[in-house]
Design an enzyme around this catalytic site. Structure first.
Site, PDB file in Angstrom:
ATOM      1  N   HIS A   1       7.224  -5.347   4.027  1.00 13.86           N
ATOM      2  CA  HIS A   1       7.121  -6.774   4.326  1.00 13.86           C
ATOM      3  C   HIS A   1       5.748  -7.332   3.951  1.00 13.86           C
ATOM      4  CE1 HIS A   1      10.883  -7.610   6.750  1.00 13.86           C
ATOM      5  NE2 HIS A   1      10.969  -6.324   6.459  1.00 13.86           N
ATOM      6  N   ASP A   2       4.721  -6.505   3.999  1.00 17.29           N
ATOM      7  CA  ASP A   2       3.407  -6.963   3.536  1.00 17.29           C
ATOM      8  C   ASP A   2       3.355  -7.000   2.013  1.00 17.29           C
ATOM      9  OD1 ASP A   2       0.662  -7.777   4.032  1.00 17.29           O
ATOM     10  OD2 ASP A   2       0.082  -5.815   3.249  1.00 17.29           O
TER      11      ASP A   2
ATOM     12  N   ASP B   1      -1.855  -6.710   0.668  1.00 19.05           N
ATOM     13  CA  ASP B   1      -3.225  -7.164   0.975  1.00 19.05           C
ATOM     14  C   ASP B   1      -3.483  -7.309   2.468  1.00 19.05           C
ATOM     15  OD1 ASP B   1      -1.697  -9.389   1.559  1.00 19.05           O
ATOM     16  OD2 ASP B   1      -2.803 -10.782   0.258  1.00 19.05           O
TER      17      ASP B   1
ATOM     18  N   SER C   1      -2.041  -9.235   4.623  1.00 21.54           N
ATOM     19  CA  SER C   1      -1.953 -10.601   5.158  1.00 21.54           C
ATOM     20  C   SER C   1      -1.026 -10.707   6.366  1.00 21.54           C
ATOM     21  CB  SER C   1      -1.499 -11.580   4.068  1.00 21.54           C
ATOM     22  OG  SER C   1      -0.175 -11.302   3.648  1.00 21.54           O
TER      23      SER C   1
ATOM     24  N   ASP D   1      22.102   4.477  10.189  1.00 20.85           N
ATOM     25  CA  ASP D   1      22.997   5.622   9.986  1.00 20.85           C
ATOM     26  C   ASP D   1      22.931   6.521  11.218  1.00 20.85           C
ATOM     27  OD1 ASP D   1      20.780   7.348   9.790  1.00 20.85           O
ATOM     28  OD2 ASP D   1      20.994   7.698   7.649  1.00 20.85           O
TER      29      ASP D   1
END
Length: 367
Positions: A74-75, A95, A97, A223
């Site tokens: 996600h970053d 980075d 953020s 799973d």
């Protein structure tokens, strides 16, 4: 043939790196215990030990490990050369953020729930002299190393931290179509992450769970073996869906086959898309591929937006995960007749079925 050749190249590269490491002169670290091929890596030993003891419960493949790995994606994926070409800031990739500007980015819809792992990691960042960008990717690699069967993931130091938050809309959602996801990943990677490499990135879902897709059943795994880096995820996503772990038909969710698991709409669709279905099936009962292809793609994901020439490779600090025990199988009560076979090119692999009553999976305990 192309992917067999690439698999061989990845294997040879890893072997050569290991041989070269053995021949490289090592430096003694200030802690008096460890040595490294580069002095810049010495600081990571203390970070690793702190994470293992105080975040990952002594080195376990728990929710904290799962969420730390999720955070790396996600970053890093929040970067868009397409936006930059329009004169709009497109995010900085890997980075940091999402943690530096957590009050903004963890409010974005696809990042819901990540505020918890960001908050858990912040005291570790404060204790160690490491950039936030480096810490996020390193913590994800260490977390994954606690899952039996996982690859040893890349670790670098030297990333430049973000000075502004990434814009919203750059992280794929579970209700997005394959077209939307393929387009977004191709943009973030300047074309590298195509339909095939998208499947490679999704190997991470073998040790993943959802807390917020259906809030009535937080910790629902994808799973039946959420603490093991195996290929069950690729088998079970292809089984005909018959039930929901909690309330039915939440946005981004479709019916699952194994009681207690949750199936993302995006995983369901990519597993059945004619551009990716055969690649999906190729992971079934192919543990080396599940290790090596994710190792390959994580390396590149973890440095999106950074200049690799400015980074120091410290992968040697990441523990080598324990080998996987057991074999790929159909969960008890299910057989190949329950598979939705969509890859016309090859037959579905022959697998045993677990004995006993129908498999039911408990939620992953929350952090």
């Amino acid at each position: 043939m192309v992917f067999s050749s690439l698999l061989t190249i990845v294997s040879l590269t890893a072997a050569l790196q290991g041989a070269n490491a053995a021949l490289t002169r090592r430096v003694a670290c200030p802690d008096g215990k460890n040595t490294a091929t580069n002095a810049a890596c010495c600081q990571l030993f203390a970070v690793r030990d702190d994470l293992q003891e105080n975040l990952f419960h002594g080195g376990l493949c728990t929710a904290e490990a799962h969420e730390s790995l999720r955070l790396t994606f996600h970053d890093a994926i929040a970067i868009s050369p397409a936006l930059e070409s329009q004169g709009i800031f497109g995010g900085g990739g890997a980075d940091g953020s999402i943690a530096i500007f957590s009050e903004i980015e963890t409010g974005f819809h696809p990042n819901i729930g990540l505020d918890e792992i960001v908050a858990l990691q912040k005291p570790f960042v404060a204790r160690h002299n490491l950039s936030v960008a480096d810490f996020i990717q390193f913590a994800g690699a260490i977390g994954a190393s606690n899952c039996a069967g996982a690859p040893q993931l890349a670790a670098f130091v030297g990333r430049v931290d973000a000075t502004q938050p990434a814009p919203d809309g750059l992280v794929p959602e579970p209700f997005h179509t394959p077209d939307q996801i393929f387009s977004r990943l191709a943009d973030a990677s300047q074309g590298e992450f195509d339909e095939i490499l998208t499947v490679w990135l999704l190997v991470a879902h073998t040790v993943a769970a959802a807390n917020d897709v259906d809030p009535t059943v937080p910790g629902s795994p994808f799973d039946s073996t959420p603490t093991e880096w195996d290929t069950q995820f690729f088998v079970e996503t292809l089984l005909n869906g018959t039930n929901f772990p909690g309330t039915p038909e939440n946005k981004g969710e479709v019916a699952t086959a194994v009681k207690g698991t949750l199936r993302l709409q995006s995983d369901f669709a990519i597993a059945r898309d004619n551009r990716s279905s055969c690649e999906w099936q190729s992971f079934v009962d192919n543990q080396p591929k599940a290790q090596q292809m994710f190792q390959f793609v994580f390396h590149d994901l973890s440095i999106l937006g950074q200049n690799i020439d400015d980074l120091v490779d410290c992968t040697e600090v990441v523990p080598v995960p324990a080998p996987l025990q057991g074999v790929t199988h159909f969960p008890a009560g299910l057989t190949v007749s329950d598979i939705e076979h969509v890859c016309a090119e090859t037959p579905f692999p022959t697998l045993p079925t677990d004995p006993g009553p129908a498999t039911s999976v408990a939620p992953v305990p929350l952090p």
